[in-house]
Every structure is written in structure tokens, then in C-alpha cells.
Design a protein around this motif. Sequence first.
Motif, PDB file in Angstrom:
ATOM      1  N   PHE A  31      -6.494   3.486   0.524  1.00  0.00           N
ATOM      2  CA  PHE A  31      -6.541   1.682   0.113  1.00  0.00           C
ATOM      3  C   PHE A  31      -7.320   0.796  -0.288  1.00  0.00           C
ATOM      4  N   VAL A  71      -6.868   1.998  -5.753  1.00  0.00           N
ATOM      5  CA  VAL A  71      -5.834   3.281  -4.504  1.00  0.00           C
ATOM      6  C   VAL A  71      -6.381   4.877  -5.054  1.00  0.00           C
ATOM      7  N   CYS A  89       0.849  -0.807   0.032  1.00  0.00           N
ATOM      8  CA  CYS A  89       0.103  -0.078  -0.114  1.00  0.00           C
ATOM      9  C   CYS A  89       0.793   1.422  -0.152  1.00  0.00           C
TER      10      CYS A  89
END
Length: 541
Positions: free
Chosen positions: A281, A306, A276
Motif C-alpha cells: 500500500f 494499492v 489500507c
Amino acid sequence: MTSNDGGIDIGQLSPEQQSALEQYTQVTAQDIKDAVLLLERSQWNVQIAIAKFFDGEGPDPIAEAMATQDHIPQESSRYENLQESFVTAGQIFGRLPPLARPDPAPRIVPQPSATHRPPFLLAILFAPFNFGYRAFSTLFRTFFYIFTFLPASIRPRALTTSMTSGWKGTRGRRMLMPRDTAARFKREFEEEYGNTGLPFHEGGFAQALDLAKRDLKFLLIVLMSPEHDDTESFTRETLLSPEVVSFINDPANNIVLWGGNVLDSEAYQVAAEYNCTKYPFSCLVCLTPRESGGSSTRMSIVKRLVGPLSPSTYLAELQTAVNKYAPDLASVRAERTAQEVARNLRTEQDSAYERSLARDRERARQRREAEAAAALAEKKAQEEAKAAERRVRQRDQWRRWRATTIAPEPDSSIKDNVVRLALKLPESLTAGVPTSRIMRRFASATTVEELYAFVECYDLINNTNSSEGNGKEEAEKPEGYEHEYRFRIASPMPRVVYEPNAAATLGNTIGRSGNLIVEGIIDDESDDGPDDDNSADGVDE
């Protein structure tokens, strides 16, 4: 022996491989077909196979190396122009690009932080410094707390941000157990955004991943950073939009939602492992049997979302991924259902067979017991018959022997020390002779037991006396035999029963003469008393 799961012949495996298969299935409860395939890819190492089952199976470097060797280009002359050289520049030595495979979704279990206490001596030495640090920190916390009551325009942001508690707090995040951490995230999320209706999983990440893997569902991971500028807008406009909430809550989509605050240790580890790099996320994880080379144990990341996205884009990406992998999950679910039905059917058949076998065993046991009881009864009857026959032989032998030991009748010329008796004998002792009254003289010293022996052996003595030219038949006393007389000798008036006493003599017991009767004791005694017919006639002295 052949397993019903995919035709795997377990009998062809070595004993070590069968032992590894048994250990692996006891821990994972996986199907035999998939378990054998995974163990073969793990070189029959049980620990590696179990780790692959729970953490997901990554790409096999050996298989990729073999695949690349199959695509080594043959050396040949080639002519290409400048445009083709630019196209093939990205392909090193003409190697075909590897097939795109989803990244594995590892299983993360947060480890509690270990607290190391200093030795007692060092604790005493540093006690003043520890006390001073606590007092200084308490003073500064109080000072920072006062600043929280100032207006936001004049409040120092560096101080107040670090002291803010709750959803956006960056300090005071004590590490808890995974279930407690999930409950705290849900509570703080609802305190910040209200009752959202999102079904956050109230458990740790590992439990949520295991649930999705066991029930063949999609796991939607949402990681948030309260300090990020896009978190507020993404949550209110995208994540909490009615269409997204409805899609997540729809049971037909089979989605398990797990959320985490990256300020917590568990969510931070998940963010690090799942690469991440930007918040907010989201990623979708599910079982990918087709993408993992036929293995049904690998959890993979099938979609990453994202940054801030619009509700329509966010929902479209999720629907695309769900629609792509839902048929695979449905086929695995149908296969598991069929295997479960077959397993239940085998269990019922085995149970019915065991019950039938138990009934047959019970019948066989009862039959054996009945046969044993009948054999025992027959053996006992034979032994009793043999014992009765042996007693009859011993009794006859004793009578023949005892007849030879009875003293002869004294001569009629002897008048002294003689007892004259009249005996009324039953027909059983006289061999059926109608005249059962006998007269005989006995010596006064003759015992009562010998009188009994005379009556017992009267038929033998009578036959011996009537035989011509033959002496008494020789016989031996049977060993271990105690004779019992089956009659009693009694005087009718007055009634006196004389027991077979070997010490009492006839002279002292009866006198010089007497009338006696012999009564059998085998059958029940007759109620009729003795009459004149049972009495002996008078004996002249």
C-alpha cells in the motif's frame, strides 16, 4: 488595529475571540488570516481548531447541509423516458452529486501500552503458575528453534514462520518508540534488500507528517506486510526500480518518504486509519489549501496506490499527483516567504525604532540629570548665600548687643585693681582711622574674653561715646549664634598669645599693665614678625 496578513481587522473581534486567537497562534504559529478563518469554522473553540490544524480538517457537515439545501429542486412537472429514468436513478430526488474532495490525512501518535502489575498478594499466590509457564514456554521455544535448522522442504511452515526473526518475523516485535521503530524498519529493510538508496525518514509518522506540513512537501507513505505474497516482487521490481528511486530522491519533487511494517504497532494504526485493505500500500499526502475550502491547514490523501503495480504505472501515478498539487504548494510557499520577509522587515524596523527610542531616552535622561544637577547647584549656592547673609546679620546684631554689655573704663582716680593696656589695633577694627594705638584702663577682674569683645566692638563703642545726647543703642542677643573672633591678642616680647577665655582675668594673665597687639586670622599670617612700629609705647604706672 488591522493586521497586515490579508487585511484581517483584529480590532473588530471580541475580547474572548482575541484571547482564543492568541492562544491558537501561540501553539500553531499559523498566519493570522488562516487562523481567524479556521477559528470561525470551529466556532472559536481553541481545542477543536488545534485538533483540526494537526489532524487535518474534514468536511464540514453544516456547510454540506447548507449546500444541499441550495440545490433542492423545485417541484414541477417532468417528462422523461425510460433511458433518462435509468440515468437519474442514481441521483436521489434529483440531488446533485457532491464534489469529490480528497480524504483527510489524520495525524497518528501511537500510545505506549500500559503495563499493569498485579497486587503483591496475588503475585505470591500465582508465583508457582508463573514459574511453570515460563519453563514451559522456554522449552517450546527451544524445540521450535531446532526446527529452523531443518531443510525448507521438510521444515514445518507454521512453526518456522512464527519463529523467523528480522524482516519477515511475526513474533518478537517489541513495541518501541516511534524513532526507534523507524530505525528498526530501515535496518531490517536494508538487511533484506541491501543498500537501496531510498531516503526513509528516521522518525515517527507524526514527525514525518509535521515535517511535510511545515516545509510544504509531499509525504509518500509505504506500508508493507512481509507475509504478503506480492511484497517481495513489488519491492524489488517497482519500489527499488532506478526511475522510482531517482524520482523520490529528486529534491525538486519535495518528497518525504516514510515506510512501515504492519507488524509494528505504529504502522498497523496508520494502515487502519488510512483504510489500507490490500498490500503493498502506498499513498501520497500533502497540504491541500484549495481543496479544503481555502484553509491552508489540512493534510489530505491525494493519491492511493494499492496492490502490485508496474514501475511505469507507479511512477506515472505519483507524477500526476505531484504535478497537480505542486503549484498550490508553490503558491503557499511563496506566500509564506513573502510573509516571512515582511515579518523580518517589521522586526528590523521595530528593532531600529527601539534603538532610536533608547538613544532618545538616554539623551533625555542625561539632560534631566544635567538640569537637576544645575538646579541643585543653584539651590545650594542660594542657600549658602542666604546662610552667609544671615551670619553677617547675626554678627552685626551680636556686636551691637555686646557693645552694650562691656563695662565702662574705670575712673582715673582709681589706682588699685586696675590694668592699663596699650593696644595696637588693625585698621579693619578702627574704621580706617590712621591712629590705631589706643590706651585704656580695665578692671583687674575683667576677663580676657571681654577684652576680645572690647576690641571687636571698638568702633561701635567709639561712635557711641562720641555721639551727643544719645544713649547706647539697645540690641538683643541673636538666638542660636556662637560668635567666633577673627583675630588674636598677643604680647610681642616675649610673644604670648592670649586666647578668648571667659574664666581668666586680665589681672592674673597680664598683670597691672602691658603692650598688646591685635592680629587678624582671616588671611594667611604674614611672615614678617612684629617690629617696633607694632609695639605699644610704654605705659606709666
